[in-house]
Structure formats: structure tokens, C-alpha cells
Write a protein that holds these residues in place. Structure first.
Motif, mmCIF file in Angstrom:
data_model
loop_
_atom_site.group_PDB
_atom_site.id
_atom_site.type_symbol
_atom_site.label_atom_id
_atom_site.label_comp_id
_atom_site.label_asym_id
_atom_site.label_seq_id
_atom_site.Cartn_x
_atom_site.Cartn_y
_atom_site.Cartn_z
ATOM 1 N N THR A 161 0.850 -1.185 0.000
ATOM 2 C CA THR A 161 0.000 0.000 0.000
ATOM 3 C C THR A 161 0.889 1.240 0.000
ATOM 4 O O THR A 161 2.017 1.209 0.505
ATOM 5 N N CYS A 162 0.391 2.334 -0.564
ATOM 6 C CA CYS A 162 1.161 3.568 -0.617
ATOM 7 C C CYS A 162 1.178 4.237 0.751
ATOM 8 O O CYS A 162 0.182 4.205 1.484
ATOM 9 N N PRO A 163 2.273 4.868 1.135
ATOM 10 C CA PRO A 163 2.367 5.526 2.441
ATOM 11 C C PRO A 163 1.500 6.773 2.509
ATOM 12 O O PRO A 163 1.059 7.289 1.475
ATOM 13 N N PRO A 164 1.237 7.287 3.718
ATOM 14 C CA PRO A 164 0.439 8.513 3.854
ATOM 15 C C PRO A 164 1.083 9.679 3.103
ATOM 16 O O PRO A 164 2.305 9.797 3.036
ATOM 17 N N GLY A 165 0.237 10.528 2.536
ATOM 18 C CA GLY A 165 0.721 11.651 1.750
ATOM 19 C C GLY A 165 0.954 11.332 0.299
ATOM 20 O O GLY A 165 1.389 12.193 -0.464
ATOM 21 N N THR A 166 0.685 10.092 -0.117
ATOM 22 C CA THR A 166 0.840 9.688 -1.518
ATOM 23 C C THR A 166 -0.441 9.023 -1.985
ATOM 24 O O THR A 166 -1.269 8.578 -1.180
ATOM 25 N N ALA A 167 -0.597 8.950 -3.299
ATOM 26 C CA ALA A 167 -1.774 8.331 -3.911
ATOM 27 C C ALA A 167 -1.323 7.258 -4.883
ATOM 28 O O ALA A 167 -0.337 7.431 -5.601
ATOM 29 N N ALA A 168 -2.034 6.139 -4.909
ATOM 30 C CA ALA A 168 -1.692 5.014 -5.787
ATOM 31 C C ALA A 168 -2.155 5.308 -7.205
ATOM 32 O O ALA A 168 -3.318 5.643 -7.439
ATOM 33 N N GLN A 169 -1.239 5.178 -8.164
ATOM 34 C CA GLN A 169 -1.541 5.332 -9.583
ATOM 35 C C GLN A 169 -1.666 3.938 -10.193
ATOM 36 O O GLN A 169 -0.672 3.224 -10.319
ATOM 37 N N GLN A 170 -2.889 3.557 -10.553
ATOM 38 C CA GLN A 170 -3.115 2.203 -11.046
ATOM 39 C C GLN A 170 -2.443 1.960 -12.385
ATOM 40 O O GLN A 170 -2.034 0.836 -12.679
#
Length: 232
Positions: free
Chosen positions: A121-130
């Protein structure tokens, strides 16, 4: 007397042939008939030593392994240069491809790449780009900039409706390593009422002539410029 002598000669000849047979075995074709780039290659295990600048890639099949000399390590491996031999080493369990043991370039499915690491999972403050399977830092919008000059077909003069635009950037403030996420812009209509050089005033009605001041004035109703006679 001759029989023991002949036996000794046969044994000596056999001993001399052993290194030659070993050399032939070492420079044989190896599995699949490919010993390209090898310094030492055997039929059982393939390459065990490569030429300079080549990497030794070990392919395992069950309990057996075969060596091959390659210019670039295959996906899932990275090259390590050593004093005696250059080897291809396997990437981490979550890496699809990597630059080193501690730096991934592309992650396997269900993992996201963030600063060389593959995370579930991506860490806080970042967003996952599918689409890229990467963790992108969230953006912060900067204030809007000033409106640009009003233009119409690339001109800032004339008599028409044009457009003016302003922009603002969306980036991570205070972080040098964070690239700009995107640039937002908006436009609106604006009137242009400024004559271009060499053109007539656009506000003047068509066919209207500019009045010029007359040099003479009408002194009487006749319009001939002569003074009216005094009454008697």
C-alpha cells in the motif's frame, strides 16, 4: 621384457591424454549448444567463467543449473561486477525489475513502487496510480497567477471578443525531489476595444466622418461671410 615396457608406454600415453580430454570437455558446446562468450564451458553445466565485461547468468532447472554469458542480465536480475567474475543476481521477491538489490525499477502485481521500494500500500501523503503502479505524492495547489492580456487570433488589438487566461501549478511545496503534478488553467471572454496601429478607431460607426472645425464663421444668415448692414 618387452611386455612390461609396452604396458608402461600405454599408461603414460593415457595419462597424457587426460588433460586433453578435460580441455575438450571444458570448451564443448554445453547445453543447447551455446558457449558464446565463455572462457570455460562444460557439457553438464554450461559456462562457468565468462569473458571480460560479460555477466554469468545461472539458470536453474530442478537440482541442476546451467551457466550462460550475457551482455545484459534478463528481467528480474541485476548485474554485479566482481574481480574474478561478473554475475547476474536475482531481484527481490516483490520486484519485477531492479537496478540493485535495494532499488526496484518495476514492481510485481499487487505492489506499488515508491522510492525504489515495492510496497503493498502507498504511504500517507501519496496516492496510488493504477496505470503505472507507483505511489505519487499528493499535490498542493498554488495561488492563481495574473490574467494574461486579452487576445483574439493572437492579436491584442482590434474590435472583437477575445480570451484571457490564468494558470496555477499543483506541486508539493518545500520538497525538491517532488516533481510538479500538473498545471491548471482557466480562461474567460474579454472585450478588445483598442485600435491596432494604422487602423481606424473601431468604436466609430461605419460611414461616419469626423467633424473638422471650420476656419470661418457665419456672420449673417447669408453665409457669404460679409457683415450685416446696420439698421437705419
Amino acid at each position: 621384457m618387452r611386455a612390461p615396457l609396452c604396458l608402461l608406454l600405454l599408461v603414460a600415453h593415457a595419462v597424457d591424454m587426460l588433460p586433453l580430454n578435460r580441455r575438450k570437455k571444458q570448451v564443448g558446446t554445453g547445453p543447447g549448444g551455446n558457449c558464446t562468450g565463455c572462457v570455460i564451458c562444460s557439457e553438464e553445466n554450461g559456462c562457468s567463467t565468462c569473458q571480460q565485461r560479460l555477466f554469468l547468468f545461472i539458470r536453474r532447472e530442478g537440482i541442476r543449473q546451467y551457466g550462460k554469458c550475457v551482455h545484459d542480465c534478463p528481467p528480474g536480475y541485476f548485474g554485479v561486477r566482481g574481480q574474478e567474475v561478473n554475475r547476474c543476481k536475482k531481484c527481490g521477491a516483490t520486484c519485477e525489475s531492479c537496478f540493485s538489490q535495494d532499488f526496484c525499477i518495476q514492481c510485481k502485481r499487487r505492489f506499488y513502487l515508491y522510492k525504489g521500494k515495492c510496497l503493498p500500500t502507498c504511504p500517507p501523503g501519496t496516492a496510488a496510480q493504477q496505470s503505472t503502479r507507483e505511489c505519487q505524492e499528493e499535490c498542493e495547489l498554488s495561488p492563481w497567477g495574473s490574467w494574461s492580456p486579452c487576445t483574439h487570433n493572437g492579436k491584442t488589438c482590434g474590435s472583437a471578443w477575445g480570451l484571457e487566461t490564468r494558470v496555477r501549478e499543483a506541486g508539493r511545496a518545500g520538497r525538491e525531489e517532488a516533481a510538479t503534478c500538473q498545471v491548471l488553467s482557466e480562461s474567460r471572454k474579454c472585450p478588445i476595444r483598442r485600435p491596432c496601429p494604422g487602423e481606424r478607431n473601431p468604436n466609430r460607426k461605419k460611414g461616419q466622418r469626423e467633424r473638422r472645425p471650420r476656419k470661418d464663421r457665419k456672420l449673417d444668415g447669408r453665409g457669404d461671410g460679409r457683415p450685416r448692414p446696420a439698421p437705419t
